[in-house]
Write an enzyme that holds these catalytic residues in place. Structure first.
Site, PDB file in Angstrom:
ATOM      1  N   LYS A  90      31.266 -31.893 -33.427  1.00  0.00           N
ATOM      2  CA  LYS A  90      30.474 -30.799 -33.358  1.00  0.00           C
ATOM      3  C   LYS A  90      29.437 -30.716 -34.393  1.00  0.00           C
ATOM      4  CE  LYS A  90      30.785 -26.670 -31.185  1.00  0.00           C
ATOM      5  NZ  LYS A  90      31.053 -26.622 -29.762  1.00  0.00           N
ATOM      6  N   GLY A 188      31.031  -9.623 -27.948  1.00  0.00           N
ATOM      7  CA  GLY A 188      30.146 -10.542 -28.060  1.00  0.00           C
ATOM      8  C   GLY A 188      29.322 -10.604 -26.756  1.00  0.00           C
ATOM      9  N   GLY A 190      26.464 -12.506 -26.006  1.00  0.00           N
ATOM     10  CA  GLY A 190      25.585 -13.657 -26.095  1.00  0.00           C
ATOM     11  C   GLY A 190      25.314 -14.073 -24.472  1.00  0.00           C
ATOM     12  N   VAL A 192      26.685 -16.455 -22.821  1.00  0.00           N
ATOM     13  CA  VAL A 192      28.456 -16.364 -22.170  1.00  0.00           C
ATOM     14  C   VAL A 192      28.793 -15.120 -22.099  1.00  0.00           C
ATOM     15  CG1 VAL A 192      30.388 -17.314 -22.289  1.00  0.00           C
ATOM     16  CG2 VAL A 192      28.567 -18.784 -22.847  1.00  0.00           C
TER      17      VAL A 192
END
Length: 357
Positions: A90, A188, A190, A192
């Site tokens: 990552k 959330g 965003g 996705v």
């Protein structure tokens, strides 16, 4: 280019509680663009370390390091459990994606990825767009999620896998995967999270939505007839399912006692702050869908994409996420332990088999 890879003192990295078995941790600084980044390679037993690049305005570099280490380890397990011949890594860039991110900054990041000679393969993550990945690709071939490498934006596939995982979770808890009339709190919105909300809406679910970005909330309220709450209260609302789709560590000693849903199943990475939090969920009778199992659709699309846009294999493997979760839930019931412990065991079994081969 003026750039520097900086090593870090033993007491701040090698003793870090998230260091685990990490093979490489690279600190990147580019004085021309202001790039500050960390690239963490956790494990390459199964192949090169594939994992996205996140751009986020961390309050402290130590927070960025913790995130990179946790996320890279999660990618090792995600790729192993998804049956991919890839290791885990990552990258995090310390910057505000709405203010600081520029094509030059992303190109500088790409040059540092190139220096790793394929040990790490980067892709899109939070705060990064397909356009950003195109800028990275101008400096390195070790990038996925671009027009040249197949399917572009992995978000729809992540969302598809999460949706299938939510249905599998509902089947395990309620006896049916049908989401019509079920209430889901999506935290959330965003790329996705919004797509997950869209799929839930189309399946007849009642939505409660939240995000720190107000326009994203207003968009979901208008499109889905959703109710809106403060993101800090998303886990507290009365719902059948809580779907955390923002940043990690949201399931912890402070939040778990207040969760009113029967299921926690969402797209966020590293949702559990500590292993003890998984046991706390189980003790409360809340089913947890292990994050790296349910949100693997994006990495599947990146790993298996082929130029030309045919996503048949990607979709088939992403749809099987529901079957993987059903197997995890069944085994966790038999062995009287948490689903994330079973997911870890299944991933570790694959890694051990590859190491012996």
């Amino acid at each position: 280019m003026n750039a520097l890879h900086t090593s870090i003192h033993h007491s701040t990295v090698f003793d870090h509680p998230e260091m685990s078995r990490h093979e490489d941790v690279v600190f990147v600084h580019d004085r021309t663009t202001g790039l500050r980044a960390i690239i963490a390679v956790h494990d390459t037993t199964l192949g090169p370390a594939l994992g996205g690049c996140r751009v986020w305005p961390y309050d402290h570099p130590g927070d960025a390091l913790t995130d990179a280490l946790r996320l890279s380890r999660g990618m090792t397990y995600k790729n192993a459990l998804a049956g991919l011949d890839l290791g885990g890594g990552k990258a995090v860039i310390i910057a505000d994606p709405r203010k600081d991110k520029t094509p030059a900054l992303m190109e500088a990041f790409g040059r540092h990825v190139e220096r790793l000679s394929g040990t790490y393969i980067t892709a899109e993550d939070v705060g990064v767009t397909t356009g950003d990945m195109e800028a990275v690709a101008r400096q390195t071939d070790h990038v996925r999620g671009t027009s040249a490498t197949g399917l572009g934006d992995p978000s729809p596939y992540t969302a598809l896998g999460v949706f299938e995982g939510i249905k599998a979770s509902a089947r395990h808890v309620f006896g049916s995967p049908d989401l019509d009339g079920r209430t889901v709190s999506v935290q959330g919105l965003g790329h996705v999270g919004h797509d997950v909300a869209l799929r839930l809406h189309e399946a007849g679910a009642r939505l409660i939505v939240s995000d720190i970005h107000v326009p994203a909330v207003l968009r979901a309220v208008d499109a889905f007839g959703a109710a809106a709450v403060d993101p800090a209260e998303a886990h507290m609302v009365e719902a059948d399912i809580f779907a955390p789709c923002a940043l990690g560590a949201g399931l912890n000693a402070r939040t778990i006692p207040h969760i009113r849903a029967r299921i926690v199943a969402g797209a966020a990475n590293n949702q559990l702050q500590t292993p003890a939090d998984g046991h706390a969920l189980r003790k409360r009778g809340i089913l947890y869908a292990p994050d790296y199992a349910i949100n693997a659709g994006g990495v599947i699309s990146i790993a298996l994409a082929t130029p030309g846009g045919d996503d048949t294999e990607v979709r088939q493997k992403t749809l099987s996420i529901g079957e993987t979760l059903s197997a995890i839930f069944a085994r966790s019931t038999r062995e009287e332990t948490t689903p994330e412990r079973i997911a870890d065991a299944m991933a570790e079994e694959r890694l051990a088999g590859a190491a012996r081969a």
